[in-house]
Design a protein around this motif. Structure first.
Motif, PDB file in Angstrom:
ATOM      1  N   ALA A   3       0.902  -1.161   0.159  1.00 15.79           N
ATOM      2  CA  ALA A   3       0.023  -0.103   0.016  1.00 15.79           C
ATOM      3  C   ALA A   3       1.012   1.321   0.017  1.00 15.79           C
ATOM      4  CB  ALA A   3      -0.775   0.045   1.203  1.00 15.79           C
ATOM      5  N   VAL A   4       0.419   2.339  -0.576  1.00 20.81           N
ATOM      6  CA  VAL A   4       0.940   3.606  -0.582  1.00 20.81           C
ATOM      7  C   VAL A   4       0.057   4.363   0.181  1.00 20.81           C
ATOM      8  CG1 VAL A   4       1.592   5.564  -2.193  1.00 20.81           C
ATOM      9  CG2 VAL A   4       2.495   3.471  -2.728  1.00 20.81           C
ATOM     10  N   MET A   5       0.728   5.105   1.127  1.00 20.29           N
ATOM     11  CA  MET A   5      -0.036   6.306   1.789  1.00 20.29           C
ATOM     12  C   MET A   5       0.642   7.518   1.642  1.00 20.29           C
ATOM     13  SD  MET A   5      -2.272   6.987   4.077  1.00 20.29           S
ATOM     14  CE  MET A   5      -2.680   8.746   3.389  1.00 20.29           C
ATOM     15  N   TYR A   6       0.155   8.446   0.559  1.00 19.59           N
ATOM     16  CA  TYR A   6       0.763   9.643   0.166  1.00 19.59           C
ATOM     17  C   TYR A   6       0.192  10.841   1.442  1.00 19.59           C
ATOM     18  CZ  TYR A   6       3.050  12.356  -3.221  1.00 19.59           C
ATOM     19  OH  TYR A   6       4.057  12.718  -4.180  1.00 19.59           O
ATOM     20  N   GLY A   7       1.241  10.922   2.022  1.00 23.14           N
ATOM     21  CA  GLY A   7       0.967  11.956   3.178  1.00 23.14           C
ATOM     22  C   GLY A   7       1.203  11.319   4.587  1.00 23.14           C
ATOM     23  N   GLY A   8       2.323  11.834   5.336  1.00 26.77           N
ATOM     24  CA  GLY A   8       2.792  11.261   6.598  1.00 26.77           C
ATOM     25  C   GLY A   8       2.267  12.150   7.649  1.00 26.77           C
ATOM     26  N   GLY A   9       1.378  12.833   7.702  1.00 28.95           N
ATOM     27  CA  GLY A   9       0.916  13.730   8.646  1.00 28.95           C
ATOM     28  C   GLY A   9      -0.092  13.040   9.804  1.00 28.95           C
ATOM     29  N   GLU A  73      11.475   9.383  -9.135  1.00 30.17           N
ATOM     30  CA  GLU A  73      11.690   7.932  -9.202  1.00 30.17           C
ATOM     31  C   GLU A  73      11.300   6.922  -8.236  1.00 30.17           C
ATOM     32  OE1 GLU A  73      12.590   6.415 -12.371  1.00 30.17           O
ATOM     33  OE2 GLU A  73      12.389   8.388 -12.964  1.00 30.17           O
ATOM     34  N   ALA A  74      11.787   7.156  -6.892  1.00 23.55           N
ATOM     35  CA  ALA A  74      11.272   6.381  -5.863  1.00 23.55           C
ATOM     36  C   ALA A  74       9.855   6.627  -5.651  1.00 23.55           C
ATOM     37  CB  ALA A  74      12.122   6.881  -4.612  1.00 23.55           C
ATOM     38  N   ALA A  75       9.341   7.616  -5.664  1.00 22.89           N
ATOM     39  CA  ALA A  75       7.862   7.727  -5.522  1.00 22.89           C
ATOM     40  C   ALA A  75       6.802   7.177  -6.427  1.00 22.89           C
ATOM     41  CB  ALA A  75       7.442   9.125  -5.438  1.00 22.89           C
ATOM     42  N   SER A  76       7.381   7.514  -7.756  1.00 27.14           N
ATOM     43  CA  SER A  76       6.561   6.783  -8.914  1.00 27.14           C
ATOM     44  C   SER A  76       6.688   5.322  -8.854  1.00 27.14           C
ATOM     45  CB  SER A  76       7.042   7.439 -10.088  1.00 27.14           C
ATOM     46  OG  SER A  76       8.308   7.178 -10.334  1.00 27.14           O
ATOM     47  N   ASP A  77       7.764   4.495  -8.410  1.00 23.24           N
ATOM     48  CA  ASP A  77       8.088   3.219  -8.566  1.00 23.24           C
ATOM     49  C   ASP A  77       6.925   2.654  -7.382  1.00 23.24           C
ATOM     50  OD1 ASP A  77       9.873   3.057 -10.429  1.00 23.24           O
ATOM     51  OD2 ASP A  77      11.568   3.152  -9.109  1.00 23.24           O
ATOM     52  N   VAL A  78       6.982   3.281  -6.205  1.00 26.34           N
ATOM     53  CA  VAL A  78       5.927   2.611  -5.331  1.00 26.34           C
ATOM     54  C   VAL A  78       4.735   2.593  -5.747  1.00 26.34           C
ATOM     55  CG1 VAL A  78       7.606   2.755  -3.232  1.00 26.34           C
ATOM     56  CG2 VAL A  78       6.086   4.723  -3.700  1.00 26.34           C
ATOM     57  N   ILE A  79       4.269   3.623  -6.409  1.00 24.73           N
ATOM     58  CA  ILE A  79       2.729   3.686  -6.932  1.00 24.73           C
ATOM     59  C   ILE A  79       2.625   2.943  -8.190  1.00 24.73           C
ATOM     60  CG2 ILE A  79       1.201   5.329  -8.101  1.00 24.73           C
ATOM     61  CD1 ILE A  79       2.699   7.651  -6.680  1.00 24.73           C
ATOM     62  N   ASN A  81       3.886  -0.194  -8.259  1.00 26.85           N
ATOM     63  CA  ASN A  81       3.625  -1.429  -7.843  1.00 26.85           C
ATOM     64  C   ASN A  81       2.989  -1.787  -6.619  1.00 26.85           C
ATOM     65  OD1 ASN A  81       6.102  -2.730  -9.585  1.00 26.85           O
ATOM     66  ND2 ASN A  81       7.047  -1.099  -8.886  1.00 26.85           N
ATOM     67  N   CYS A  82       2.083  -0.717  -6.490  1.00 27.51           N
ATOM     68  CA  CYS A  82       1.310  -0.815  -5.064  1.00 27.51           C
ATOM     69  C   CYS A  82      -0.036  -1.704  -5.272  1.00 27.51           C
ATOM     70  CB  CYS A  82       0.987   0.342  -4.213  1.00 27.51           C
ATOM     71  SG  CYS A  82      -0.176   1.399  -5.140  1.00 27.51           S
ATOM     72  N   ASP A  83      -0.656  -2.272  -4.438  1.00 27.25           N
ATOM     73  CA  ASP A  83      -2.134  -2.799  -4.651  1.00 27.25           C
ATOM     74  C   ASP A  83      -2.912  -1.932  -4.166  1.00 27.25           C
ATOM     75  OD1 ASP A  83      -1.100  -5.737  -5.143  1.00 27.25           O
ATOM     76  OD2 ASP A  83      -0.268  -5.392  -3.406  1.00 27.25           O
ATOM     77  N   ILE A  84      -2.803  -0.781  -3.502  1.00 21.30           N
ATOM     78  CA  ILE A  84      -3.929   0.014  -3.141  1.00 21.30           C
ATOM     79  C   ILE A  84      -2.981   1.618  -2.614  1.00 21.30           C
ATOM     80  CG2 ILE A  84      -3.893  -0.501  -0.500  1.00 21.30           C
ATOM     81  CD1 ILE A  84      -6.961   0.633  -2.386  1.00 21.30           C
ATOM     82  N   MET A  85      -3.754   2.479  -2.835  1.00 22.93           N
ATOM     83  CA  MET A  85      -3.088   3.532  -2.504  1.00 22.93           C
ATOM     84  C   MET A  85      -4.101   4.700  -1.710  1.00 22.93           C
ATOM     85  SD  MET A  85      -1.265   6.457  -4.930  1.00 22.93           S
ATOM     86  CE  MET A  85      -1.172   8.106  -4.749  1.00 22.93           C
ATOM     87  N   ALA A  86      -3.656   5.707  -0.674  1.00 17.67           N
ATOM     88  CA  ALA A  86      -4.580   6.564  -0.481  1.00 17.67           C
ATOM     89  C   ALA A  86      -3.785   7.979  -0.487  1.00 17.67           C
ATOM     90  CB  ALA A  86      -5.062   6.177   1.025  1.00 17.67           C
TER      91      ALA A  86
END
Length: 404
Positions: A3-9, A73-79, A81-86
């Motif tokens: 999973a990708v969680m965009y925003g670590g606040g 590059e790192a951010a787009s790579d995890v997006i 290859n993820c199964d879900i994102m928020a």
């Protein structure tokens, strides 16, 4: 599962990221705050604290890491290859994360047509449509077709209260987030592509507009009313305000006015909404959250706008045949707060009429404006909260008598 969680606040770590981790996902946060990124990379975990007036419970959120959002590059790579994102970055930051999302989608499409659902957890009306528009501005016509077929932008309603984190709350641990225990995540069931994923405490619902309006017109409206009445009483915290009997009666009855209107508009059983109100009133008493009237009542101009919590709920009530007597008290107190904070304005009926016209788009001669102005006039005259409650009672009794 990834999973990708965009925003670590506060919402990203204190709510959505935790739910994803607890659902069995390996969670990668994307953020530009280097201390947050570094900690998550090195520790692979972070603490959250469930706080209540009677005590707290510490929980460790594990199986997490992070990448810096400035590293495309790192951010787009995890997006890719993820199964879900928020996302939980704040409405004003959305435009800055879109390039990374687009780059991730292009890498993903190069590998196949696996669907990607993005749960949009932003305090913004029609957030899914806003994000869709931003993304499509950067896509070709062919890519837009792929986007429509493979990407689900899923609106969410964030009900968990996460206040500004003080040093006292962090208790020596800078990554700790203190939150209330309530943790349900209503989402737009119809927006998912390729099936609805299993996520702890997620409540897929259709039509989702009901949940959005329930959050705005009951939770947010009641919260704002509590804050503005607390302002009139000179109180600092929400829990102090809701502990005043007349405030609690006004807030509860305002929420019930919205509940009746929502039940009738969406055909949802009234009893379940009333149970939600009972739960909310109890949650407002949580002294450990240290949530202030200043924070909850902040930006009164937005809260008094035509479709927002105070005016929007009042208009819906009137459209469904309910006189919003108690909501009008909250709106009048909100007008008082707006004038108090506005440069060059002084408290008075002319100022109040101008605020309703310019901000709420209400003509002073309209029924709703007259009702709000009548309550504001009482505030000007020094009415107590008990006086305001009695005035609302009288209006409600008169309206009910007319119906009977």
């Amino acid at each position: 599962m990834n999973a990708v969680m965009y925003g670590g606040g506060n919402i990203g770590r204190g709510f959505i990221g935790a739910l994803l981790s607890q659902s069995g996902y390996r969670v990668t946060f994307i953020d530009v705050a280097e201390p947050v990124v570094k900690h998550l990379q090195e520790k692979g975990c972070y603490p959250i604290r469930y706080v209540e007036s009677t005590g707290y419970e510490d929980v460790l959120v594990e199986n997490v890491t992070a990448v810096n959002g400035n590293d495309v590059e790192a951010a787009s790579d995890v997006i890719a290859n993820c199964d879900i994102m928020a996302t939980a970055v704040g409405a004003r930051i959305l435009k800055f994360i879109v390039p990374n999302i687009v780059a991730g989608l292009r890498k993903r499409w190069a590998m196949g047509d696996k669907p990607l659902n993005i749960i949009v957890c932003e305090n913004l009306m029609d957030a899914n449509l806003v994000v869709e528009g931003m993304i499509k501005e950067q896509l070709t016509e062919e890519e837009k077709v792929k986007f429509d077929a493979t990407v689900g932008l899923v609106e969410a309603s964030i009900g968990r209260m996460v206040p500004v984190q003080t040093e006292e709350m962090k208790d020596g641990e800078p990554m700790r987030v203190c939150v209330e225990r309530y943790g349900f995540l209503p989402t737009d069931k119809a927006a998912f592509k390729g099936g609805v994923p299993e996520i702890k405490n997620m409540v897929p619902f259709e039509p989702f507009d009901f949940y959005l309006k329930r959050k705005l017109y009951i939770h947010n409206m009641g919260h704002a009313t509590c804050a503005y009445l607390g302002d009139l009483l000179g109180l600092e915290y929400i829990y102090q305000s809701i502990d005043v009997a007349d405030v609690r009666i006004l807030v509860q009855n305002a929420m019930l006015e919205s509940a009746k209107a929502l039940s009738e508009k969406y055909g949802v059983e009234l009893g379940s909404i009333v149970m939600h109100i009972t739960d909310l009133l109890n949650r407002f008493t949580n002294a450990a959250l240290q949530d202030t009237c200043a924070r909850v009542g902040g930006d009164p101009g937005r809260k008094l706008s035509p479709d927002d919590r105070l005016i929007g709920s009042s208009s819906l009530a009137m459209a469904q045949g309910t006189t919003p007597a108690y909501i009008a008290v909250g709106a009048a107190a909100g007008v008082h707060r707006y004038i108090k904070e506005a440069e060059g304005m002084e408290q008075g009926m002319d100022s109040a009429k101008q605020v309703l016209l310019d901000v709420a788009k209400l003509d002073a001669e309209g029924d709703l404006a007259k009702l709000i102005l009548s309550m504001y006039e009482k505030i000007l005259a020094g009415a107590t909260v008990a006086d305001l409650r009695r005035a609302a009672d009288a209006v409600k009794a008169k309206s009910l008598k007319a119906i009977i």
